[in-house]
Scaffold this motif. Sequence first.
Motif, short mmCIF file in Angstrom:
data_model
loop_
_atom_site.label_atom_id
_atom_site.label_comp_id
_atom_site.label_asym_id
_atom_site.label_seq_id
_atom_site.Cartn_x
_atom_site.Cartn_y
_atom_site.Cartn_z
N ILE A 104 0.85 -1.21 0.00
CA ILE A 104 0.00 0.00 0.00
C ILE A 104 0.88 1.25 0.00
N GLU A 105 1.87 1.25 0.89
CA GLU A 105 2.79 2.39 0.97
C GLU A 105 3.59 2.51 -0.33
N ALA A 106 4.02 1.35 -0.86
CA ALA A 106 4.82 1.36 -2.10
C ALA A 106 4.00 1.98 -3.23
N ASN A 107 2.74 1.60 -3.34
CA ASN A 107 1.86 2.15 -4.40
C ASN A 107 1.70 3.66 -4.24
N ARG A 108 1.41 4.09 -3.03
CA ARG A 108 1.16 5.53 -2.82
C ARG A 108 2.43 6.34 -3.11
N ARG A 109 3.56 5.82 -2.65
CA ARG A 109 4.83 6.54 -2.85
C ARG A 109 5.15 6.61 -4.35
N ALA A 110 4.97 5.47 -5.03
CA ALA A 110 5.29 5.44 -6.47
C ALA A 110 4.34 6.36 -7.24
N ILE A 129 -2.06 16.77 -16.22
CA ILE A 129 -1.76 15.40 -15.82
C ILE A 129 -2.88 14.87 -14.93
N GLY A 130 -3.37 13.69 -15.28
CA GLY A 130 -4.42 13.06 -14.49
C GLY A 130 -3.98 11.72 -13.94
N VAL A 131 -4.84 11.17 -13.09
CA VAL A 131 -4.59 9.85 -12.50
C VAL A 131 -5.87 9.04 -12.67
N ASN A 132 -5.70 7.76 -13.01
CA ASN A 132 -6.86 6.87 -13.09
C ASN A 132 -6.85 5.95 -11.87
N ASP A 148 -7.24 -0.15 -2.17
CA ASP A 148 -6.80 1.13 -1.59
C ASP A 148 -7.25 2.33 -2.44
N PHE A 149 -8.45 2.27 -3.01
CA PHE A 149 -8.83 3.38 -3.90
C PHE A 149 -8.89 4.71 -3.16
N ASN A 150 -9.31 4.70 -1.90
CA ASN A 150 -9.39 5.97 -1.16
C ASN A 150 -8.01 6.59 -0.97
N GLY A 151 -7.05 5.77 -0.60
CA GLY A 151 -5.69 6.26 -0.37
C GLY A 151 -5.09 6.83 -1.65
N LEU A 152 -5.38 6.17 -2.78
CA LEU A 152 -4.81 6.61 -4.05
C LEU A 152 -5.46 7.91 -4.54
N ILE A 153 -6.75 8.07 -4.25
CA ILE A 153 -7.42 9.34 -4.62
C ILE A 153 -6.80 10.48 -3.81
N GLN A 154 -6.67 10.25 -2.50
CA GLN A 154 -6.10 11.29 -1.62
C GLN A 154 -4.68 11.64 -2.06
N LEU A 204 -16.54 9.40 -1.86
CA LEU A 204 -15.15 9.86 -1.94
C LEU A 204 -14.49 9.66 -0.58
N PRO A 205 -13.16 9.68 -0.53
CA PRO A 205 -12.50 9.44 0.76
C PRO A 205 -12.92 10.46 1.83
N ASP A 206 -13.12 9.99 3.05
CA ASP A 206 -13.48 10.88 4.16
C ASP A 206 -12.38 11.89 4.46
N SER A 207 -11.17 11.56 4.02
CA SER A 207 -10.04 12.47 4.29
C SER A 207 -10.11 13.75 3.45
N LEU A 208 -10.98 13.78 2.43
CA LEU A 208 -11.13 15.00 1.62
C LEU A 208 -12.10 15.95 2.32
N PRO A 209 -12.02 17.25 2.05
CA PRO A 209 -13.00 18.18 2.63
C PRO A 209 -14.36 18.03 1.92
N LEU A 210 -15.14 17.07 2.37
CA LEU A 210 -16.34 16.66 1.63
C LEU A 210 -17.43 17.74 1.57
N ASP A 211 -17.38 18.71 2.52
CA ASP A 211 -18.40 19.76 2.46
C ASP A 211 -17.94 20.95 1.61
N SER A 212 -16.73 20.87 1.06
CA SER A 212 -16.28 21.96 0.17
C SER A 212 -15.45 21.39 -0.98
N LEU A 213 -16.02 20.39 -1.64
CA LEU A 213 -15.28 19.72 -2.72
C LEU A 213 -14.90 20.67 -3.85
N GLY A 214 -15.74 21.69 -4.05
CA GLY A 214 -15.48 22.66 -5.12
C GLY A 214 -14.20 23.46 -4.89
#
Length: 370
Positions: A64-70, A88-91, A98-104, A124-134
Motif C-alpha cells: 500500500i505504501e509502495a503504491n502511494r509513494r510510487a 496530468i491526471g490519474v486513473n 486502496d482506492f481511497n488512499g490513491l485518490i487522496q 469519496l474518501p473521508d479524508s477529503l473536505p467533503l463539504d467543500s469539494l469545489g
Amino acid sequence: MTVPRIPSLRIGDLEAKVPVIQGGMGVGVSLSNLSSAVANAGGIGVIATPGIGQFEPDWDTAPIEANRRALRKEILKAKAQSQTGGLIGVNVMMALTDFNGLIQCSVDAGANVVLLGAGLPTSLPDSLPLDSLGQIKTKFIPIVSSARAADLVFKTWKKRYNHVPDAVVVEGPLAGGHLGFKREQIFDPDFALEKLLPPVVEAVKAYEDHFSKQIPVIAAGGVYTGRDIYDMMQLGASGVQMGTQFVTTHECDAALPFKQAYLDCEKEDIIIINSPVGLPGRAIRGSFLDRVLSGVKEKFKCNWKCLRSCDFKKVPYCIAQALTNAKRGLLDEGFSFAGANAYRADKIISVQELIDKLVEEYVAAAKAAV
Ligand SMILES: Cc1cc2nc3c(=O)[nH]c(=O)nc-3n(C[C@H](O)[C@H](O)[C@H](O)COP(=O)(O)O)c2cc1C
C-alpha cells in the motif's frame, strides 16, 4: 469562411488544447513518460494506479505504501516533464482495495484530474473536505457505461456533498481492459457508444442547470481516428478518451514486446476474457491466455488482496502479476489488454505525431461536413 479547428476541452478552469484524454492504462502501461508526452502535445495525460508500486523496494512487504509513494513520484515526474499548462491526471480503479488512499494521494500530489473507473464512485474518501469539494483544485471524473450509472453517481454526490463531478467519461464496449458490461451486451448494437452517449449528455444537463456549471461528457471505447472524434462531438461529446492508440507510441511506458503484440495481432486475436476483477475484459490472445482458457491454474502468491473483489484462492491466475509480466515484455507469462481496434495499428509513432494526425483527420471531417 472560417477554417474548422478542433475545439479545446474545458473542465472547470482547466483547458486542454486538444480534446483528448489518454486513458489510464494499468499495469504500468501509462506512467509519467506517456502521460507527460500527451500533456505536452496538448491533451490530458493519465497515469494508471494499479500495480504502480511494483518497482519500489518494499513492494512485497508494504504494497500500500509502495503504491502511494510510487504514484506520488510518477505524478511529480510527469508534472516536471510537462510544459507549463500541461495537464496530468490519474486513473483510480474503484475495484482497488486502496482506492481511497490513491485518490487522496493524487489530490495531495497535485494531479489536475482524477478519473474514477472500474466500479461506481458513489463516495469519496473521508479524508477529503467533503463539504467543500469545489475548493479542491483537482477535478473528479467518473467513468460510467450508461446514463443510469451517470445519474446515480451525480444524484448521490448531489445529496451527499452538494457537489457533482466536473466531467464524466462514458465508456462503450469497444474499449480495452475491463468493461462495464455483461458479456452479452458487448456485441449488442443497442450498447454501442453512439447509443450510450446522447442519453448521458441528456442526464447531466439537469445537474449543469442546478449547479450552474458546464459538465463535459467525454466519449471512450473504440474512438480511433480524428473522424471518430468528430462523430462523437456531433453526438454531444466535448472530448474523447483514447487508450489503444497510445500503446503503439514510442513514449508508452510498456516494453517493446507489449507494443509489438498490438502490431502483430489480427482482429480475431482480440478476445473477451472473464477477469478475476469480476468484470469481462478485452485482451490479446497469446500462449498465457490459451493455457488459462484450457483450464490450467497458474501458480502465484498473493501478498495482499489488491482488488477488493478478487477471490484469490479460487482465481486461475493473478491478474496483477499477469499484466505486470506483459508490461515488462514477458508475454508468455501474461497478456496485454487491448481495445477492439488494436489490430489496426501498423507502426509505432510518437505521441506528437499521433495527436497531429488526429487533429488533421478531425479538421478534414469538419471541412467535409460544411
Ligand atoms: C492496456 C490497457 C490497460 C487499461 N487499463 C485501465 C485501467 O487501469 N483503468 C481504467 O479505468 N481503464 C483502463 N483501460 C481503459 C482505457 O483507459 C480507455 O478508457 C479505453 O481503452 C478506451 O478505449 P480504446 O482503447 O478503444 O481507445 C485500459 C486499456 C488498455 C488498452
